[in-house]
Enzyme design. Structure first.
Site, short mmCIF file in Angstrom:
data_model
loop_
_atom_site.label_atom_id
_atom_site.label_comp_id
_atom_site.label_asym_id
_atom_site.label_seq_id
_atom_site.Cartn_x
_atom_site.Cartn_y
_atom_site.Cartn_z
N ASP A 257 0.85 -1.19 0.00
CA ASP A 257 0.00 0.00 0.00
C ASP A 257 0.88 1.24 0.00
OD1 ASP A 257 -2.72 1.27 0.38
OD2 ASP A 257 -1.69 2.03 2.15
N THR B 260 -3.46 6.22 -4.19
CA THR B 260 -2.29 6.97 -3.72
C THR B 260 -1.03 6.62 -4.53
OG1 THR B 260 -1.97 5.24 -2.05
CG2 THR B 260 -3.14 7.21 -1.38
N THR B 261 -0.84 5.33 -4.79
CA THR B 261 0.35 4.91 -5.55
C THR B 261 0.34 5.50 -6.95
OG1 THR B 261 0.40 2.86 -4.27
CG2 THR B 261 1.70 2.92 -6.30
N ASP C 212 -9.21 0.39 1.65
CA ASP C 212 -9.17 0.98 0.31
C ASP C 212 -10.42 0.62 -0.48
OD1 ASP C 212 -6.74 2.02 0.94
OD2 ASP C 212 -5.56 0.66 -0.30
#
Length: 575
Positions: free
Chosen positions: A66, A99-100, A399
């Site tokens: 994550d 986010t990544t 998520d």
């Protein structure tokens, strides 16, 4: 030369005015630092992404893929690198997923900007081109989006599976996706024409042991407490619940004056105990008269009071966390009462059952509060073979909850698998031709940065990234707008058949935050080091002779005012 600022700091400025080349070098150093952060999480993207093992100073380890968790735990010192960490935090706070992708896209935009800087393109020109490209990309997102029914479970399952595929073993994919969607549908309320979803209504409880398949959705609340007093009932059906913030005990006085109880004989001790017991018995009777048969107390409950609660057939749980009290209030409909004397039947909540159960042999019991009327609050009990597995499953479910919430509150989805980025990139290449001058180059570089997403997906899945990108571009130019990366099978396929869908709100946030972070770094043309103002000199600790001299001077100064008669035991003969 130094100038103090309002915070008591002094900023050093070189005597010579920095040249444009030195400013570009400072900018490139910032870009390099930011790119390193993007490279750190780049290998974690997609279903075949790798995990990172993060170890802190105390030796505690976290194994996760994550991006938000990795960047939150990594110790980042460089200011520009910290800006990239803020990108991850901003996306995680706003939409909870993506986010990544946002960090990778921001890193790609900075990399392409560095290429333009080498061609003598001014940073402001790059920023303006990126802004224009981002505006066009947002428009393309809306034209390529699909509107869904926010209560259609099939669509929500597709969104949940897409998010969980990146982090969960495929064999548990459908099972966990169903838990996520069912939990959110249970706590959803309607506000006009829109749905209102609060993720805080879904509580996640982690317990190591068993398998992920032992995870379950409970229409109720699990409290990490147990019935500590022997003799209390272990289960109550049709529970009437009282929530008391204050302790059930002999309270200490709030007066500022000290007091004490003098017990000078066995008879006075007996009377004190009888009086205390009578006070606590009256407290319990007040609770029982309201009809409450379950009491949750934030503060301690005296042992004598627990005895009378058990005698009355009432479950009393003490020392709850404040968040537990608030969740119980929201779930059961009870009202938190600060003072016991003010408790009335109107303050009671209701649950079908309150019971102490053991989730797994070898673990202490847990309190289950299940079944309420017109109230919200469910619990996802997450199981797994090890604590690390349970923690990673919890992050994956969080998520997925955020992604499904986004699809419910704004019921529009887009295709994933890199197909969207390739299609928008091709549109931007054509759009760039409408500009004249160096701004055209910035729009083109934005399009190239978008290609980094499918390129990374292909590389992480074990495909040849160059061949995969070429095939994607060729098929999109032929009109196959939905083809993307099938990372699990390592193929280029139609993403509609693979049912890879992501909420539109996530993609919009990714594009917006990535461009803002890039713009912030590109606007820095010089790094200035600020030093704190030095503290005033303090002499070393005084010697015993200096201390004695100070006492002597003080005494001689106030000798006439000092009444030695009040202190006959003190020798003030100072030579």
């Amino acid at each position: 030369m130094g100038q103090p600022n309002s915070s008591g700091q002094s900023t050093k400025i070189a005597k010579d005015v920095p040249s444009s080349s030195s400013r570009i070098n400072d900018l490139k150093k910032n870009i390099t630092a930011a790119k390193l952060v993007a490279q750190l999480v780049r290998t974690t993207l997609g279903p075949r992404g790798m995990a990172k093992l993060v170890m802190d100073n105390l030796g505690n380890t976290t194994i996760t893929n994550d991006g938000a968790t990795i960047l939150d735990k990594v110790d980042v010192q460089h200011p520009a690198a910290k800006a990239m960490v803020e990108v991850a935090k901003a996306v995680d706070k706003e939409v909870g997923d993506g986010t990544t992708t946002a960090v990778i896209l921001a890193g790609a935009l900075l990399e392409k900007a560095e290429e333009l800087l080498d061609k003598k393109v001014h940073p402001n020109t790059i920023i303006n081109g990126y802004r224009e490209a981002e505006r066009k990309a947002q428009e393309a997102l809306k034209t390529m989006s699909i509107k869904i029914n926010p209560k259609d479970k099939n669509w929500l399952l597709k969104v949940a599976r897409t998010t969980l595929t990146k982090k969960v073993v495929p064999v548990y994919l459908d099972f966990l996706a169903s838990l996520v969607v069912d939990s959110l549908l249970m706590v959803t309320t309607t506000s006009g024409d829109k749905l209102k979803v609060d993720i805080d209504d879904v509580r996640i409880v982690k317990k190591a042991g068993g398998s992920i398949e032992n995870s379950q959705l409970i229409k109720g609340i699990i409290l990490d407490k147990e019935i500590s007093y022997y003799g209390m009932p272990k289960s109550i059906v049709d529970a009437k619940i009282a929530l008391i913030w204050d302790h059930i005990d002999m309270k200490k006085t709030d007066l500022k004056y000290k007091y004490e109880i003098n017990i000078d004989s066995p008879d006075s001790l007996r009377k004190y105990r009888e009086e205390k017991e009578e006070v606590l018995k009256n407290m319990v009777e007040k609770v029982a008269k309201t009809g409450a048969n379950v009491v949750f107390c934030k503060k301690p409950i005296d042992d004598i009071a627990q005895y009378y609660f058990a005698k009355a057939g009432i479950i009393a749980i003490q020392n709850l966390y404040p968040e537990d009290m608030l969740i119980l209030e929201k779930a059961t409909g009870a009202k938190i009462i600060k003072i016991l004397d003010k408790l009335t039947p109107d303050h009671l909540g209701h649950a079908e059952m309150v019971e102490e159960r053991k989730i797994w042999e070898g673990y202490p019991g847990e309190i289950f509060v299940e079944g309420y009327d017109n109230a919200r609050g469910v619990t996802l009990l997450i199981r797994g073979g090890t604590q690390k597995l349970v923690e990673e499953t919890e992050r994956s479910i969080h998520d997925a909850l955020c992604a499904v919430k986004g699809a419910m509150t704004k019921p529009i989805v887009v295709l994933g698998g890199g197909s969207l980025e390739i299609e928008i990139a091709l549109n931007l290449f054509n759009y760039a031709r409408t500009f004249h001058g160096k701004k055209q180059l910035a729009v083109q570089k934005f399009a190239e940065a978008l290609e980094t997403i499918p390129l990374t997906l292909a590389k992480n899945s074990g495909m040849d990234p160059t061949n995969a990108l070429l095939e994607l571009v060729t098929r999109h130019r032929k009109g196959e707008k939905n083809v993307g990366i099938n990372a699990l099978e390592r193929k280029i396929e139609d993403t509609t058949k693979l049912e890879i869908y992501e909420p539109l709100v996530v993609k919009e946030e990714i594009f917006s935050i990535a461009v803002k972070a890039t713009e912030m770094i590109l606007k820095i043309d010089e790094d200035i080091l600020a030093h704190r103002k030095p503290k005033p000199y303090r002499p070393p600790a005084s010697t015993p002779q200096q201390v004695f001299s100070h006492i002597k001077r003080t005494y001689n100064k106030y000798e006439s005012q000092f009444d030695t008669a009040e202190y006959p035991d003190i020798n003030l003969n100072i030579a």
